[in-house]
Scaffold this motif. Structure first.
Motif, PDB file in Angstrom:
ATOM      1  N   LYS A  38       0.828  -1.209   0.000  1.00  0.00           N
ATOM      2  CA  LYS A  38       0.000   0.000   0.000  1.00  0.00           C
ATOM      3  C   LYS A  38       0.861   1.258   0.000  1.00  0.00           C
ATOM      4  O   LYS A  38       0.634   2.176  -0.775  1.00  0.00           O
ATOM      5  CB  LYS A  38      -0.914   0.004   1.220  1.00  0.00           C
ATOM      6  N   TYR A  39       1.866   1.289   0.843  1.00  0.00           N
ATOM      7  CA  TYR A  39       2.681   2.494   0.960  1.00  0.00           C
ATOM      8  C   TYR A  39       3.781   2.575  -0.086  1.00  0.00           C
ATOM      9  O   TYR A  39       4.297   3.635  -0.358  1.00  0.00           O
ATOM     10  CB  TYR A  39       3.257   2.603   2.371  1.00  0.00           C
ATOM     11  N   ARG A  40       4.132   1.465  -0.690  1.00  0.00           N
ATOM     12  CA  ARG A  40       5.169   1.468  -1.716  1.00  0.00           C
ATOM     13  C   ARG A  40       4.598   1.859  -3.080  1.00  0.00           C
ATOM     14  O   ARG A  40       5.217   2.609  -3.825  1.00  0.00           O
ATOM     15  CB  ARG A  40       5.795   0.071  -1.803  1.00  0.00           C
TER      16      ARG A  40
ATOM     17  N   THR B 168       5.831   8.454  -5.095  1.00  0.00           N
ATOM     18  CA  THR B 168       5.800   7.495  -3.993  1.00  0.00           C
ATOM     19  C   THR B 168       7.065   7.610  -3.147  1.00  0.00           C
ATOM     20  O   THR B 168       8.130   7.958  -3.657  1.00  0.00           O
ATOM     21  CB  THR B 168       5.688   6.048  -4.498  1.00  0.00           C
ATOM     22  N   PRO B 169       6.952   7.305  -1.869  1.00  0.00           N
ATOM     23  CA  PRO B 169       8.135   7.347  -1.015  1.00  0.00           C
ATOM     24  C   PRO B 169       9.249   6.427  -1.501  1.00  0.00           C
ATOM     25  O   PRO B 169      10.427   6.742  -1.356  1.00  0.00           O
ATOM     26  CB  PRO B 169       7.615   6.895   0.349  1.00  0.00           C
ATOM     27  N   ALA B 170       8.883   5.289  -2.082  1.00  0.00           N
ATOM     28  CA  ALA B 170       9.897   4.360  -2.577  1.00  0.00           C
ATOM     29  C   ALA B 170      10.711   5.001  -3.697  1.00  0.00           C
ATOM     30  O   ALA B 170      11.937   4.853  -3.744  1.00  0.00           O
ATOM     31  CB  ALA B 170       9.237   3.079  -3.078  1.00  0.00           C
ATOM     32  N   TYR B 171      10.052   5.727  -4.609  1.00  0.00           N
ATOM     33  CA  TYR B 171      10.778   6.389  -5.690  1.00  0.00           C
ATOM     34  C   TYR B 171      11.741   7.438  -5.145  1.00  0.00           C
ATOM     35  O   TYR B 171      12.866   7.562  -5.612  1.00  0.00           O
ATOM     36  CB  TYR B 171       9.828   7.040  -6.680  1.00  0.00           C
TER      37      TYR B 171
ATOM     38  N   ARG C 194      14.714   7.981  -7.576  1.00  0.00           N
ATOM     39  CA  ARG C 194      14.046   8.132  -8.869  1.00  0.00           C
ATOM     40  C   ARG C 194      13.093   9.313  -8.901  1.00  0.00           C
ATOM     41  O   ARG C 194      12.538   9.630  -9.947  1.00  0.00           O
ATOM     42  CB  ARG C 194      13.261   6.860  -9.203  1.00  0.00           C
ATOM     43  N   GLY C 195      12.889   9.970  -7.777  1.00  0.00           N
ATOM     44  CA  GLY C 195      11.913  11.058  -7.696  1.00  0.00           C
ATOM     45  C   GLY C 195      12.190  12.176  -8.680  1.00  0.00           C
ATOM     46  O   GLY C 195      11.296  12.612  -9.409  1.00  0.00           O
TER      47      GLY C 195
END
Length: 67
Positions: free
Chosen positions: A18-20, A31-34, A39-40
């Protein structure tokens, strides 16, 4: 629809997914993962490039219709 997790491992995976995977109401909807994996900025540059291309295409279409 979200399934009820069978084990605590399944529940942890659902929360992690959900959070990824989802976009957030954080700055720039990345997304926080990016952001964490660096990659952001690349994603934001790509979005800006697409935005400029779409604006050029719309201008061309509007000019074509006006003739």
């Amino acid at each position: 629809m979200i399934k009820k997790p069978q084990t605590s491992k399944d529940a942890a995976e659902q929360v992690h997914r959900k959070y990824r995977d989802r976009y957030h109401e954080s700055p720039h909807n990345v997304t926080p993962a990016y952001v964490y994996f660096g990659r952001g900025k690349a994603i934001l540059r790509e979005r800006e490039k697409i935005k400029k291309l779409k604006i050029r295409q719309r201008r061309w279409q509007n000019q074509k219709q006006a003739e």
